[in-house]
Design a protein around this motif. Structure first.
Motif, PDB file in Angstrom:
ATOM      1  N   ASP A   3      16.348   8.457  -9.559  1.00  0.00           N
ATOM      2  CA  ASP A   3      15.831   7.186  -9.042  1.00  0.00           C
ATOM      3  C   ASP A   3      14.563   6.817  -9.787  1.00  0.00           C
ATOM      4  O   ASP A   3      13.676   7.661  -9.973  1.00  0.00           O
ATOM      5  N   ILE A   4      14.463   5.548 -10.204  1.00  0.00           N
ATOM      6  CA  ILE A   4      13.288   5.065 -10.912  1.00  0.00           C
ATOM      7  C   ILE A   4      12.818   3.800 -10.209  1.00  0.00           C
ATOM      8  O   ILE A   4      13.595   2.860 -10.046  1.00  0.00           O
ATOM      9  N   HIS A   5      11.570   3.803  -9.742  1.00  0.00           N
ATOM     10  CA  HIS A   5      10.989   2.655  -9.040  1.00  0.00           C
ATOM     11  C   HIS A   5       9.567   2.438  -9.521  1.00  0.00           C
ATOM     12  O   HIS A   5       8.884   3.389  -9.908  1.00  0.00           O
ATOM     13  N   ARG A   6       9.110   1.172  -9.449  1.00  0.00           N
ATOM     14  CA  ARG A   6       7.678   0.923  -9.606  1.00  0.00           C
ATOM     15  C   ARG A   6       6.987   1.609  -8.427  1.00  0.00           C
ATOM     16  O   ARG A   6       7.558   1.751  -7.348  1.00  0.00           O
ATOM     17  N   LYS A   7       5.754   2.048  -8.614  1.00  0.00           N
ATOM     18  CA  LYS A   7       5.081   2.831  -7.578  1.00  0.00           C
ATOM     19  C   LYS A   7       4.975   2.079  -6.261  1.00  0.00           C
ATOM     20  O   LYS A   7       5.192   2.656  -5.191  1.00  0.00           O
ATOM     21  N   GLU A   8       4.652   0.777  -6.309  1.00  0.00           N
ATOM     22  CA  GLU A   8       4.511   0.034  -5.051  1.00  0.00           C
ATOM     23  C   GLU A   8       5.849  -0.048  -4.307  1.00  0.00           C
ATOM     24  O   GLU A   8       5.884  -0.008  -3.074  1.00  0.00           O
TER      25      GLU A   8
ATOM     26  N   TYR B 169       8.253   2.297  -4.557  1.00  0.00           N
ATOM     27  CA  TYR B 169       8.449   3.665  -4.093  1.00  0.00           C
ATOM     28  C   TYR B 169       7.675   3.923  -2.789  1.00  0.00           C
ATOM     29  O   TYR B 169       8.208   4.472  -1.828  1.00  0.00           O
ATOM     30  N   LEU B 170       6.413   3.495  -2.760  1.00  0.00           N
ATOM     31  CA  LEU B 170       5.596   3.693  -1.556  1.00  0.00           C
ATOM     32  C   LEU B 170       6.157   2.915  -0.372  1.00  0.00           C
ATOM     33  O   LEU B 170       6.151   3.405   0.761  1.00  0.00           O
ATOM     34  N   SER B 171       6.655   1.716  -0.618  1.00  0.00           N
ATOM     35  CA  SER B 171       7.267   0.921   0.443  1.00  0.00           C
ATOM     36  C   SER B 171       8.511   1.606   0.995  1.00  0.00           C
ATOM     37  O   SER B 171       8.726   1.653   2.217  1.00  0.00           O
ATOM     38  N   ILE B 172       9.332   2.155   0.117  1.00  0.00           N
ATOM     39  CA  ILE B 172      10.528   2.884   0.546  1.00  0.00           C
ATOM     40  C   ILE B 172      10.134   4.089   1.389  1.00  0.00           C
ATOM     41  O   ILE B 172      10.732   4.356   2.441  1.00  0.00           O
ATOM     42  N   GLN B 173       9.109   4.829   0.950  1.00  0.00           N
ATOM     43  CA  GLN B 173       8.654   5.995   1.701  1.00  0.00           C
ATOM     44  C   GLN B 173       8.168   5.599   3.090  1.00  0.00           C
ATOM     45  O   GLN B 173       8.468   6.272   4.085  1.00  0.00           O
ATOM     46  N   GLN B 174       7.424   4.487   3.165  1.00  0.00           N
ATOM     47  CA  GLN B 174       6.911   4.023   4.457  1.00  0.00           C
ATOM     48  C   GLN B 174       8.068   3.629   5.384  1.00  0.00           C
ATOM     49  O   GLN B 174       8.071   3.986   6.563  1.00  0.00           O
ATOM     50  N   GLU B 175       9.054   2.923   4.853  1.00  0.00           N
ATOM     51  CA  GLU B 175      10.211   2.542   5.666  1.00  0.00           C
ATOM     52  C   GLU B 175      10.991   3.764   6.120  1.00  0.00           C
ATOM     53  O   GLU B 175      11.446   3.816   7.272  1.00  0.00           O
ATOM     54  N   ASN B 176      11.137   4.758   5.248  1.00  0.00           N
ATOM     55  CA  ASN B 176      11.834   5.986   5.636  1.00  0.00           C
ATOM     56  C   ASN B 176      11.087   6.712   6.743  1.00  0.00           C
ATOM     57  O   ASN B 176      11.699   7.229   7.686  1.00  0.00           O
ATOM     58  N   ASN B 177       9.760   6.764   6.653  1.00  0.00           N
ATOM     59  CA  ASN B 177       8.966   7.414   7.701  1.00  0.00           C
ATOM     60  C   ASN B 177       9.077   6.665   9.025  1.00  0.00           C
ATOM     61  O   ASN B 177       9.168   7.289  10.083  1.00  0.00           O
ATOM     62  N   GLN B 178       9.075   5.338   8.977  1.00  0.00           N
ATOM     63  CA  GLN B 178       9.229   4.548  10.204  1.00  0.00           C
ATOM     64  C   GLN B 178      10.596   4.793  10.829  1.00  0.00           C
ATOM     65  O   GLN B 178      10.717   4.932  12.045  1.00  0.00           O
TER      66      GLN B 178
END
Length: 76
Positions: free
Chosen positions: A41-46, A48-57
């Protein structure tokens, strides 16, 4: 952090199968080409961080739902 200097059309390798190439330099921006296996998986950092936040929620929602169900069945 490793800092490398590259010129136009020069690359760096990450491991044996990821290549990052400088494709263009335009003012303060550079364009990078990334050659990697499809499973990486390759994402721009912002993003990637958004995906991580949604996964945590989502994880917290699932935990809260399971806790509520557990309490519901204990009361019965």
């Amino acid at each position: 952090m490793l800092v490398l200097t590259r010129k136009l059309n020069e690359s760096i390798m990450i491991g044996n199968d990821i290549e990052i190439t400088v494709l263009a330099v335009e003012g303060e921006q550079i364009k990078l080409g990334i050659n990697a296996p499809k499973h990486v998986d390759i994402h721009r950092k912002e993003v990637y961080l958004s995906i991580q936040q949604e996964n945590n929620q989502a994880l917290n929602t699932e935990v809260n739902t399971l806790t509520n169900l557990s309490e519901f069945f204990r009361k019965k």
